[in-house]
Design a protein around this motif. Structure first.
Motif, mmCIF file in Angstrom:
data_model
loop_
_atom_site.group_PDB
_atom_site.id
_atom_site.type_symbol
_atom_site.label_atom_id
_atom_site.label_comp_id
_atom_site.label_asym_id
_atom_site.label_seq_id
_atom_site.Cartn_x
_atom_site.Cartn_y
_atom_site.Cartn_z
ATOM 1 N N SER A 178 0.854 -1.178 0.000
ATOM 2 C CA SER A 178 0.000 0.000 0.000
ATOM 3 C C SER A 178 0.888 1.225 0.000
ATOM 4 O O SER A 178 1.428 1.616 1.013
ATOM 5 C CB SER A 178 -0.900 -0.008 1.234
ATOM 6 O OG SER A 178 -1.717 1.125 1.240
ATOM 7 N N CYS A 179 1.083 1.800 -1.192
ATOM 8 C CA CYS A 179 1.978 2.938 -1.322
ATOM 9 C C CYS A 179 1.162 4.216 -1.373
ATOM 10 O O CYS A 179 0.225 4.304 -2.143
ATOM 11 C CB CYS A 179 2.798 2.827 -2.613
ATOM 12 S SG CYS A 179 3.843 1.382 -2.640
ATOM 13 N N SER A 180 1.531 5.193 -0.595
ATOM 14 C CA SER A 180 0.844 6.477 -0.632
ATOM 15 C C SER A 180 1.824 7.543 -1.058
ATOM 16 O O SER A 180 2.993 7.526 -0.711
ATOM 17 C CB SER A 180 0.278 6.833 0.743
ATOM 18 O OG SER A 180 -0.162 8.162 0.763
ATOM 19 N N LEU B 43 -3.505 10.375 -3.048
ATOM 20 C CA LEU B 43 -3.461 9.227 -3.956
ATOM 21 C C LEU B 43 -2.798 8.058 -3.237
ATOM 22 O O LEU B 43 -1.731 8.207 -2.645
ATOM 23 C CB LEU B 43 -2.679 9.561 -5.223
ATOM 24 C CG LEU B 43 -2.556 8.406 -6.230
ATOM 25 C CD1 LEU B 43 -3.897 8.118 -6.893
ATOM 26 C CD2 LEU B 43 -1.503 8.713 -7.287
ATOM 27 N N GLU B 44 -3.441 6.907 -3.296
ATOM 28 C CA GLU B 44 -2.903 5.700 -2.681
ATOM 29 C C GLU B 44 -2.950 4.575 -3.703
ATOM 30 O O GLU B 44 -3.919 4.453 -4.458
ATOM 31 C CB GLU B 44 -3.744 5.337 -1.454
ATOM 32 C CG GLU B 44 -3.144 4.241 -0.597
ATOM 33 C CD GLU B 44 -4.019 3.937 0.615
ATOM 34 O OE1 GLU B 44 -3.646 3.037 1.380
ATOM 35 O OE2 GLU B 44 -5.085 4.572 0.774
ATOM 36 N N VAL B 45 -1.903 3.771 -3.749
ATOM 37 C CA VAL B 45 -1.849 2.627 -4.664
ATOM 38 C C VAL B 45 -1.874 1.343 -3.844
ATOM 39 O O VAL B 45 -1.038 1.141 -2.968
ATOM 40 C CB VAL B 45 -0.584 2.672 -5.549
ATOM 41 C CG1 VAL B 45 -0.545 1.468 -6.477
ATOM 42 C CG2 VAL B 45 -0.545 3.958 -6.371
ATOM 43 N N GLN C 100 -4.664 -1.070 -7.690
ATOM 44 C CA GLN C 100 -5.745 -0.081 -7.663
ATOM 45 C C GLN C 100 -5.213 1.297 -7.275
ATOM 46 O O GLN C 100 -4.455 1.431 -6.316
ATOM 47 C CB GLN C 100 -6.821 -0.505 -6.653
ATOM 48 C CG GLN C 100 -7.443 -1.863 -6.935
ATOM 49 C CD GLN C 100 -8.378 -2.312 -5.815
ATOM 50 O OE1 GLN C 100 -8.254 -1.875 -4.670
ATOM 51 N NE2 GLN C 100 -9.315 -3.182 -6.149
ATOM 52 N N TYR C 101 -5.644 2.305 -8.036
ATOM 53 C CA TYR C 101 -5.270 3.693 -7.763
ATOM 54 C C TYR C 101 -6.464 4.381 -7.099
ATOM 55 O O TYR C 101 -7.497 4.591 -7.732
ATOM 56 C CB TYR C 101 -4.876 4.399 -9.061
ATOM 57 C CG TYR C 101 -3.619 3.825 -9.683
ATOM 58 C CD1 TYR C 101 -2.383 4.456 -9.536
ATOM 59 C CD2 TYR C 101 -3.660 2.621 -10.399
ATOM 60 C CE1 TYR C 101 -1.226 3.915 -10.086
ATOM 61 C CE2 TYR C 101 -2.505 2.073 -10.942
ATOM 62 C CZ TYR C 101 -1.297 2.723 -10.786
ATOM 63 O OH TYR C 101 -0.156 2.178 -11.325
ATOM 64 N N TRP C 102 -6.303 4.712 -5.829
ATOM 65 C CA TRP C 102 -7.368 5.325 -5.038
ATOM 66 C C TRP C 102 -7.095 6.818 -4.885
ATOM 67 O O TRP C 102 -6.069 7.214 -4.313
ATOM 68 C CB TRP C 102 -7.448 4.682 -3.654
ATOM 69 C CG TRP C 102 -7.967 3.282 -3.652
ATOM 70 C CD1 TRP C 102 -7.292 2.143 -4.004
ATOM 71 C CD2 TRP C 102 -9.280 2.872 -3.276
ATOM 72 N NE1 TRP C 102 -8.107 1.045 -3.872
ATOM 73 C CE2 TRP C 102 -9.333 1.453 -3.424
ATOM 74 C CE3 TRP C 102 -10.416 3.555 -2.825
ATOM 75 C CZ2 TRP C 102 -10.480 0.721 -3.131
ATOM 76 C CZ3 TRP C 102 -11.555 2.813 -2.541
ATOM 77 C CH2 TRP C 102 -11.589 1.420 -2.692
ATOM 78 N N ILE D 190 -11.779 4.563 -6.396
ATOM 79 C CA ILE D 190 -10.904 3.990 -7.434
ATOM 80 C C ILE D 190 -11.018 4.824 -8.703
ATOM 81 O O ILE D 190 -12.113 5.062 -9.207
ATOM 82 C CB ILE D 190 -11.291 2.532 -7.733
ATOM 83 C CG1 ILE D 190 -11.101 1.647 -6.501
ATOM 84 C CG2 ILE D 190 -10.454 1.976 -8.895
ATOM 85 C CD1 ILE D 190 -11.591 0.210 -6.681
ATOM 86 N N ILE D 191 -9.860 5.277 -9.227
ATOM 87 C CA ILE D 191 -9.869 6.007 -10.501
ATOM 88 C C ILE D 191 -9.164 5.227 -11.614
ATOM 89 O O ILE D 191 -9.314 5.553 -12.788
ATOM 90 C CB ILE D 191 -9.241 7.406 -10.376
ATOM 91 C CG1 ILE D 191 -7.743 7.319 -10.011
ATOM 92 C CG2 ILE D 191 -10.005 8.258 -9.375
ATOM 93 C CD1 ILE D 191 -6.991 8.614 -10.259
ATOM 94 N N ALA D 192 -8.407 4.187 -11.251
ATOM 95 C CA ALA D 192 -7.715 3.386 -12.272
ATOM 96 C C ALA D 192 -7.308 2.052 -11.670
ATOM 97 O O ALA D 192 -7.099 1.941 -10.459
ATOM 98 C CB ALA D 192 -6.481 4.114 -12.805
ATOM 99 N N VAL D 193 -7.209 1.043 -12.544
ATOM 100 C CA VAL D 193 -6.771 -0.292 -12.114
ATOM 101 C C VAL D 193 -5.813 -0.860 -13.155
ATOM 102 O O VAL D 193 -6.144 -0.952 -14.342
ATOM 103 C CB VAL D 193 -7.964 -1.259 -11.932
ATOM 104 C CG1 VAL D 193 -7.458 -2.646 -11.547
ATOM 105 C CG2 VAL D 193 -8.948 -0.734 -10.888
ATOM 106 N N GLY D 194 -4.618 -1.232 -12.709
ATOM 107 C CA GLY D 194 -3.663 -1.931 -13.569
ATOM 108 C C GLY D 194 -3.718 -3.413 -13.248
ATOM 109 O O GLY D 194 -3.538 -3.806 -12.095
ATOM 110 N N VAL D 195 -4.017 -4.239 -14.255
ATOM 111 C CA VAL D 195 -4.047 -5.689 -14.074
ATOM 112 C C VAL D 195 -2.639 -6.203 -14.359
ATOM 113 O O VAL D 195 -2.103 -5.972 -15.457
ATOM 114 C CB VAL D 195 -5.075 -6.347 -15.013
ATOM 115 C CG1 VAL D 195 -5.119 -7.855 -14.792
ATOM 116 C CG2 VAL D 195 -6.456 -5.725 -14.811
#
Length: 526
Positions: A172-174, A278-280, A351-353, A358-363
């Motif tokens: 969980s990177c902020s 923004l949190e990933v 997930q980009y929070w 959620i504004i974006a998701v990288g699979v």
């Protein structure tokens, strides 16, 4: 990579596909590929497959027929440890930082690289379902091992238990967290595949063995500093502080000349009154973690809006079923290893929070030697943040972060590079990067490949005409088969099989996956 005694990969080979519509040149029947349905797959087998030009879409794994398909698709990887963001990459990173810290909204949308950085996988989505397996789960259950002719046994009981992913280990990177680790040491990668690396010819790109070119402005600053140092030395001859002052000035000079990394833009302290956060978060998608399940509906709604606005899908097309099969289902087994990433290997959603939504998701897939990008979708309302480029840069930074605990993991796979489609050429801007030779499966620096691709859309990159595929099949009889719930070698299966010979199909399958994978994976035969 799979633990000893773990469940083997089980695949069902479909052979060469009939031609289907190409998403790049729009040819109705020009897109050709081989395909197989992966009922289950170890991360090591998938790593070895993508190093032979394969790629997955959900549980469907396909390999373009490179010398026949209308738009050849070359596997591309970025050497994440040596990556330096370009000027346009830094613009995207600065734009995000300004938006988070100050609320600034840039009205200028970057045109250097498309926002949708994973567009090719939307094409794969269409044909993945044409070849879906209809084999029942009971037929795939391995009951026994035929030990005839020295076939190695597999421990049937191992693999029945699966460690639950500890949700506390999820990354969980902020952006509000300062980086307290050193930047990953730049080094030579690695063991995943062979590499051809010779200096480019004049005018054919940068020589990566030499230091990067420096700006004239930096050179002028250094000359000015050297002159200042000389003057100070003359003025303070014999001063005991002279050496210390010199060292201090030299250190500040070297830091000033050090190019900024992705981490310098991402892990920075933000003011307490920053308007946005923004949190990933990285959550395991297969098998689905509790966090994945809790955010599934919100994630799907982002995907639906993305498909409708960006890809112009009708409102009824982006169904939950399509979303699940294409972007959530994965054949990859969740695996954990002592030297592996804390989150484990397998399939994840990054997930980009932003401000709690959620504004974006990288699979992505986390594999023994790489992070492999599968797809990206985002909320179209935030297109101004260039999320395609930004997510790719964050995935490179994530690769470097994983490398700190898992030294072998040092590449970022960007899917396919399609030179014949101009809008897909942006991937070549992530340097240094390599393309996979479609004949010998040797990695070649992209600078050496581009001149060849300008002359012909299909190319053998390995210029050693004597070189062959070293992973080619030499012993067809050793191919592993799953038949009537029993694992056996192809030589045993061939004697027991009734009806017409299927040797041509098995030979084709084995030549495409290579000897190593063909001896580890189980090829289902009814």
């Amino acid at each position: 990579m799979a633990a000893a005694g773990g469940s083997p990969s089980i695949v069902e080979y479909f052979g060469g596909e009939d031609g289907y519509r190409c998403g790049y040149c729009k040819n109705e029947t020009g897109n050709l590929s081989h395909g197989m349905w992966a009922h289950s797959m170890t991360v090591q087998d998938y790593q070895d497959l993508i190093d032979r030009g394969w790629r997955r879409s959900g549980k469907y794994v396909y390999k373009p027929i490179m010398n026949q398909t209308c738009c050849p698709q070359y596997t591309i990887r970025c050497q994440a440890l040596r990556f330096q963001p370009s000027k346009s990459h830094k613009k995207v990173l600065k734009k995000m930082l300004k938006f988070i810290s100050k609320g600034d909204v840039s009205k200028v949308v970057s045109e250097e690289e498309p926002m949708d950085s994973h567009i090719e996988d939307a094409v794969a989505c269409d044909f993945a379902y044409k070849s879906e397996s209809h084999v029942s789960q009971s037929e795939l259950t391995l009951l026994s091992v035929d030990r005839t002719e020295g076939v190695e046994s597999e421990d049937k009981d191992a693999g029945e238990t699966r460690e639950e992913v500890n949700v506390q280990k999820v990354e969980s990177c902020s952006l509000q967290i300062c980086a307290d680790k050193d930047t990953p040491v730049l080094g030579e990668p690695s063991r995943s595949a062979k590499m051809v690396h010779s200096p480019p010819k004049p005018g054919k790109g940068a020589d990566l063995s030499k230091p990067p070119c420096r700006k004239a402005k930096d050179i002028r600053k250094e000359r000015k500093l050297q002159k200042l140092l000389q003057n100070q030395m003359c003025a303070s001859e014999g001063s005991p502080l002279q050496a210390d002052q010199l060292l201090l000035l030299q250190n500040s000079k070297s830091k000033a000349n050090q190019p900024k990394t992705i981490e310098d833009f991402v892990f920075v302290s933000l003011p307490d009154d920053a308007p946005h956060k923004l949190e990933v978060r990285v959550v395991r998608s297969s098998p689905p973690s509790s966090q994945f399940k809790a955010t599934f509906q919100e994630s799907y709604e982002v995907y639906k809006r993305y498909q409708m606005v960006i890809h112009k899908d009708p409102p009824d097309k982006p169904t939950i079923n399509q979303f699940t099969r294409f972007l959530c289902d994965s054949p990859l087994e969740a695996e954990n290893a002592p030297t592996g990433p804390e989150c484990g290997y397998g399939s994840f959603h990054q997930q980009y929070w932003l401000d709690g939504k959620i504004i974006a998701v990288g699979v992505i897939d986390i594999l023994p030697y790489c992070v492999s990008s599968v797809y990206l979708y985002y909320d179209p309302d935030y297109s101004f943040l260039s999320l395609g480029v930004y997510s790719a840069l964050r995935e490179i930074a994530f690769t470097r972060q994983l490398h700190e605990k898992s030294p072998d993991l040092c590449f970022y796979y960007m899917g396919f590079y399609i030179h014949s489609c101009p809008k897909m050429r942006y991937k070549s801007q992530y340097r240094p990067s390599d393309l996979l030779c479609p004949e010998t499966y040797i990695w070649t620096p992209i600078e050496q490949c581009l001149p060849l691709l300008e002359r012909s859309k299909y190319c053998r990159f390995n210029q050693d005409l004597e070189a062959v595929d070293e992973g080619r099949v030499t012993e067809l009889g050793r191919v592993k088969i799953l038949h009537k719930r029993t694992m056996m070698s192809y030589s045993v299966y061939k004697k027991r099989r009734k009806g017409p010979s299927d040797e041509a199909s098995v030979q084709q399958y084995a030549s495409l996956v290579g000897q190593t994978c063909s001896e580890r994976m189980l090829l289902f035969r009814s």
